[in-house]
Design a protein around this motif. Structure first.
Motif, PDB file in Angstrom:
ATOM      1  N   THR A 178       4.606  31.706 -36.430  1.00  0.00           N
ATOM      2  CA  THR A 178       4.981  32.914 -35.721  1.00  0.00           C
ATOM      3  C   THR A 178       3.800  33.358 -34.887  1.00  0.00           C
ATOM      4  O   THR A 178       2.655  33.313 -35.347  1.00  0.00           O
ATOM      5  CB  THR A 178       5.365  34.038 -36.703  1.00  0.00           C
ATOM      6  N   ALA A 179       4.067  33.777 -33.656  1.00  0.00           N
ATOM      7  CA  ALA A 179       3.003  34.243 -32.772  1.00  0.00           C
ATOM      8  C   ALA A 179       3.478  35.476 -32.038  1.00  0.00           C
ATOM      9  O   ALA A 179       4.679  35.700 -31.872  1.00  0.00           O
ATOM     10  CB  ALA A 179       2.604  33.161 -31.788  1.00  0.00           C
ATOM     11  N   GLU A 180       2.517  36.251 -31.576  1.00  0.00           N
ATOM     12  CA  GLU A 180       2.804  37.439 -30.779  1.00  0.00           C
ATOM     13  C   GLU A 180       2.351  37.153 -29.355  1.00  0.00           C
ATOM     14  O   GLU A 180       1.199  36.777 -29.116  1.00  0.00           O
ATOM     15  CB  GLU A 180       2.032  38.626 -31.346  1.00  0.00           C
ATOM     16  N   LEU A 181       3.264  37.295 -28.402  1.00  0.00           N
ATOM     17  CA  LEU A 181       2.945  37.125 -26.992  1.00  0.00           C
ATOM     18  C   LEU A 181       2.554  38.464 -26.417  1.00  0.00           C
ATOM     19  O   LEU A 181       3.214  39.475 -26.675  1.00  0.00           O
ATOM     20  CB  LEU A 181       4.152  36.588 -26.217  1.00  0.00           C
ATOM     21  N   THR A 182       1.481  38.486 -25.637  1.00  0.00           N
ATOM     22  CA  THR A 182       1.056  39.713 -24.969  1.00  0.00           C
ATOM     23  C   THR A 182       0.786  39.414 -23.504  1.00  0.00           C
ATOM     24  O   THR A 182       0.306  38.336 -23.167  1.00  0.00           O
ATOM     25  CB  THR A 182      -0.210  40.296 -25.614  1.00  0.00           C
ATOM     26  N   LYS A 183       1.142  40.370 -22.681  1.00  0.00           N
ATOM     27  CA  LYS A 183       0.918  40.195 -21.238  1.00  0.00           C
ATOM     28  C   LYS A 183      -0.307  40.933 -20.808  1.00  0.00           C
ATOM     29  O   LYS A 183      -0.795  41.796 -21.428  1.00  0.00           O
ATOM     30  CB  LYS A 183       2.123  40.698 -20.461  1.00  0.00           C
TER      31      LYS A 183
END
Length: 69
Positions: A64-69
């Protein structure tokens, strides 16, 4: 009444801003590299960076990963 409206607007905007900048994605693969490459491809598609927040290995890898812009 103004206080209630202000709190409601602030809550709505904070939820909106969090949803606009962070997204959680999951991937599975046979190895850690396989799962991470799926996440990296998703991040590139979204134009975002990623941070792995969980990885589990049994017979396969679940990441599981968190994408951030």
């Amino acid at each position: 009444m103004k206080t209630f409206n202000t709190i409601a607007i602030a809550a709505a905007l904070s939820a909106l801003s969090f949803g606009a900048f962070a997204q959680t994605v999951t991937a599975t693969g046979r190895t850690m590299d396989d799962a991470e490459s799926v996440i990296a491809a998703q991040a590139q598609k979204e134009g975002a960076s990623y941070k792995i927040i969980e990885a589990n290995t049994n017979n396969n890898v679940h990441m599981t990963a968190e994408l951030t812009k």
